[in-house]
Write an enzyme that holds these catalytic residues in place. Structure first.
Site, PDB file in Angstrom:
ATOM      1  N   LYS A  16       8.443-116.693 -27.862  1.00  0.00           N
ATOM      2  CA  LYS A  16       9.823-116.414 -27.519  1.00  0.00           C
ATOM      3  C   LYS A  16      10.067-114.915 -27.136  1.00  0.00           C
ATOM      4  CE  LYS A  16      14.520-117.961 -28.798  1.00  0.00           C
ATOM      5  NZ  LYS A  16      14.816-118.555 -27.206  1.00  0.00           N
TER       6      LYS A  16
ATOM      7  N   HIS B  92      11.609-118.760 -34.734  1.00  0.00           N
ATOM      8  CA  HIS B  92      11.108-119.167 -33.472  1.00  0.00           C
ATOM      9  C   HIS B  92       9.463-118.761 -33.411  1.00  0.00           C
ATOM     10  CE1 HIS B  92      15.179-120.074 -32.311  1.00  0.00           C
ATOM     11  NE2 HIS B  92      14.660-121.099 -31.438  1.00  0.00           N
TER      12      HIS B  92
END
Ligand code: NAD
Length: 256
Positions: free
Chosen positions: A145, A141
């Site tokens: 995040k 990701h």
């Protein structure tokens, strides 16, 4: 033509939904609901609360806001008997019971992942799980995040563990006995499935499930390149949600 209100319409997902859903045949975005002014209106009008809408102005509500926003949406949709599609995550018991009450009078779909590719990838991985000796997950990701591992990777590990258990396969163990660096084998997830989290600028949301058996391997990979990847799943939910459809959790059952 179904008219929609998008709650959280000024947010990143709300704006992506307004752009994407507004282009789909049979859908019209009538209102963006948000405390702050949306950067783009996408032909809709801005209101700060669902209560400002005229009776009958919208046929369905899409919510990508906050848990507090979901409580308001569930309350309003229940009173107005308007179907509701919720993508907001981090819901507590309070929001879940508000959604269940709403589903008593009108249809509600709530899903933590509206990406059809991600849902199919989990299904394919569950199908493969009993046939391989080993399985590990790598989730990748963007570097903003805050949580690790991703909720999707945990759900995938749970699905793999359930598929293996149903086939009478044991929990996965780790063959490693000597660690030169601590945590080099990632985290032990449900069913012993190892989960490895990668965080890099430029990534969006990606996941690989890697299987290994004697003489062969199988990798199932899914990539979300941008927020438009969630539009088709929400459109599918809107297509199926009706006044009498009750509570539908996740979109997997809508893909059958
Ligand atoms: P964001 O912070 O960019 O947007 C949220 C918006 O909601 C903001 O504009 C905020 O002003 C507005 N808001 C706050 N309280 C509100 C209220 N009471 N009523 C109406 N609007 C309110 O966040 P985002 O990145 O757009 O994500 C929104 C939600 O969607 C998060 O919970 C996120 O985890 C979730 N999400 C779900 C999926 C999925 O597939 N289900 C995919 C991506 C993100």
């Amino acid at each position: 033509m179904r008219s929609l209100a998008i709650v959280g319409g000024a947010g990143r997902m709300g704006q992506a939904m307004a752009a994407g859903l507004g282009e789909r045949e049979g859908l019209r975005v009538a209102a963006l609901v948000s405390p702050s002014e949306p950067e783009r209106l996408h032909g809709a009008r801005w209101v700060t609360s669902l209560a400002q809408l005229e009776a009958g102005e919208v046929d369905a509500v899409v919510d990508f806001s906050t848990p507090a926003g979901v409580r308001d949406s569930a309350h309003w949709c229940r009173e107005q008997r308007v179907p509701l599609v919720v993508g907001t995550t981090g819901l507590t018991e309070a929001e879940r019971s508000a959604l269940a009450r709403c589903a008593g009078v009108t249809g509600v779909v709530v899903a933590a992942n509206f990406s059809i590719g991600a849902v199919l990838a989990e299904r394919f991985a569950s199908l493969a799980a009993p046939y391989f000796d080993r399985a590990e997950i790598v989730e990748l990701h963007h570097d903003h995040k805050v949580d690790a591992p991703s909720g999707t990777s945990l759900a995938t590990a749970e699905a793999l563990a359930a598929a293996r258990a149903a086939a009478g396969r044991p929990e996965l163990d780790d063959p490693t006995t000597r660690f030169t660096l601590e945590s080099a084998r990632g985290a032990r997830g449900p069913g012993g499935v190892r989960i490895h989290s990668v965080r890099l600028a430029g990534l969006v949301a990606h996941q690989e499930v890697i299987f290994g058996g004697p003489g062969e391997g199988l990798t199932i990979r899914h990539d979300s390149y941008d927020r438009s990847s969630f539009v088709a799943g929400v459109a599918l939910a809107l297509d199926r949600v009706r006044e009498d459809s009750g509570l539908i959790e996740g979109i997997a059952s809508l893909l059958d």
